[in-house]
Design a protein around this motif. Structure first.
Motif, mmCIF file in Angstrom:
data_model
loop_
_atom_site.group_PDB
_atom_site.id
_atom_site.type_symbol
_atom_site.label_atom_id
_atom_site.label_comp_id
_atom_site.label_asym_id
_atom_site.label_seq_id
_atom_site.Cartn_x
_atom_site.Cartn_y
_atom_site.Cartn_z
ATOM 1 N N TRP A 213 0.837 -1.088 0.189
ATOM 2 C CA TRP A 213 -0.043 -0.045 0.020
ATOM 3 C C TRP A 213 0.900 1.189 0.060
ATOM 4 O O TRP A 213 1.758 1.312 0.922
ATOM 5 N N HIS A 214 0.607 2.088 -0.984
ATOM 6 C CA HIS A 214 1.246 3.416 -0.826
ATOM 7 C C HIS A 214 0.355 4.717 -1.588
ATOM 8 O O HIS A 214 -0.603 4.166 -2.321
ATOM 9 N N SER A 215 0.946 5.749 -1.330
ATOM 10 C CA SER A 215 0.401 6.755 -2.366
ATOM 11 C C SER A 215 1.562 7.521 -2.860
ATOM 12 O O SER A 215 2.639 7.551 -2.379
ATOM 13 N N ASP A 216 1.248 7.952 -4.325
ATOM 14 C CA ASP A 216 2.686 8.554 -5.044
ATOM 15 C C ASP A 216 2.355 10.091 -4.728
ATOM 16 O O ASP A 216 1.848 10.634 -5.301
ATOM 17 N N ASP A 217 2.961 10.229 -3.388
ATOM 18 C CA ASP A 217 2.667 11.732 -2.661
ATOM 19 C C ASP A 217 4.066 12.487 -2.696
ATOM 20 O O ASP A 217 4.103 13.127 -1.476
ATOM 21 N N GLN B 254 -5.027 5.465 -1.172
ATOM 22 C CA GLN B 254 -3.536 4.592 -1.233
ATOM 23 C C GLN B 254 -4.026 3.549 -2.342
ATOM 24 O O GLN B 254 -5.262 3.186 -2.646
ATOM 25 N N HIS B 255 -3.114 2.945 -2.921
ATOM 26 C CA HIS B 255 -3.351 1.798 -3.771
ATOM 27 C C HIS B 255 -1.987 0.599 -3.832
ATOM 28 O O HIS B 255 -1.128 0.953 -3.041
ATOM 29 N N GLY B 256 -2.386 -0.344 -4.153
ATOM 30 C CA GLY B 256 -1.308 -1.717 -4.070
ATOM 31 C C GLY B 256 -1.874 -2.638 -4.833
ATOM 32 O O GLY B 256 -2.804 -2.784 -5.421
ATOM 33 N N PHE C 182 3.912 6.773 -15.586
ATOM 34 C CA PHE C 182 4.635 7.915 -16.268
ATOM 35 C C PHE C 182 4.222 9.106 -15.282
ATOM 36 O O PHE C 182 3.058 9.090 -15.060
ATOM 37 N N ARG C 183 5.170 9.880 -15.113
ATOM 38 C CA ARG C 183 5.099 11.002 -14.366
ATOM 39 C C ARG C 183 5.707 12.259 -14.611
ATOM 40 O O ARG C 183 6.749 12.243 -15.269
ATOM 41 N N TRP C 184 5.381 13.520 -14.066
ATOM 42 C CA TRP C 184 6.288 14.655 -14.293
ATOM 43 C C TRP C 184 6.946 14.903 -12.796
ATOM 44 O O TRP C 184 6.293 15.106 -11.769
HETATM 45 FE FE FE Z 1 1.791 4.049 -7.187
#
Ligand code: FE
Ligand code: MD6
Length: 201
Positions: free
Chosen positions: A119-123, A176-178, A194-196
């Motif tokens: 579990w995480h957030s991309d934050d 959160q997602h996982g 893909f991110r900025w």
């Molecule tokens: Fe993620």
């Protein structure tokens, strides 16, 4: 390549903005891209420190992007590898679907159902406050789990071979997602997010 004939399918969840394109790539294209990604990417086994011990994370990873897209991770500055043509082509498709630019991609290889993502957030601060992240999946269909941070609401989205899921708005702030382990899956899955990355000093 033409735009997807299918989707987006908006996924209606509170405090989240999700668009799902189940067939961003048709079967033949997705098969070909899966094979190219498995062989061409520089997959490596990363380790994290857990309770003072170094342990292998349960999947292989690779990190590509513009040379300016550094990110800091436990005091280390991580340099991305330079773009490969296959990744640039997929990036362009995602930029069109998401209507925004990306300067880096984190690739994950789940060798089979034993590989997973906690579990995480991309934050991270490098991603800014309301990041747009485009997630492309190839190979085995796995359940992508989302959990609301306040209410605990849970949803599982099966991410299909050749699909694109775009997360934006407050999704990272509120959810959160996982991806859980599963004995049912014996074949690999590749996921690209893909991110900025903003430079933060
Ligand atoms: Fe993620
Ligand atoms: C995966 N994906 O699908 C892991 N993060 O294997 C992610 O961690 C992810 O799918 C941010 C946005 C979309 C994602």
């Amino acid at each position: 390549m033409q735009a997807s004939l299918f989707g987006p399918e908006p996924v209606e969840l509170p405090d989240a903005t999700l668009d799902y394109f189940p067939e961003a790539y048709d079967r033949a294209q997705a098969d070909e891209l899966l094979a190219q990604l498995m062989t061409q990417l520089h997959w490596r086994q990363d380790r994290i420190c857990l309770y003072g011990k170094k342990v292998n994370i349960p999947r292989l990873q690779a990190w590509y992007g513009d040379s300016s897209a550094n990110y800091r991770y436990s005091g280390l500055t991580m340099q991305p590898r330079p773009w490969l043509p296959v990744l640039e082509a997929i990036k362009l498709r995602c930029e069109r679907l998401a209507d925004c630019r990306f300067n880096s991609v984190l690739a994950n290889l789940y060798r089979d159902g034993n590989d997973a993502m906690g579990w995480h957030s991309d934050d991270e601060p490098e991603l800014g406050s309301r990041p747009v992240i485009a997630s492309v999946s190839f190979g085995a269909e796995r359940g992508f789990d989302l959990r609301h941070k306040k209410t605990g609401q849970k949803v599982r989205l099966p991410l299909a071979h050749g699909s694109v899921l775009i997360m934006r708005g407050d999704t990272q702030k509120c959810w959160q997602h996982g991806m859980a382990r599963t004995k049912k899956i014996t074949s690999p899955r590749v996921n690209l997010t893909f991110r900025w990355i903003h430079s933060v000093e």
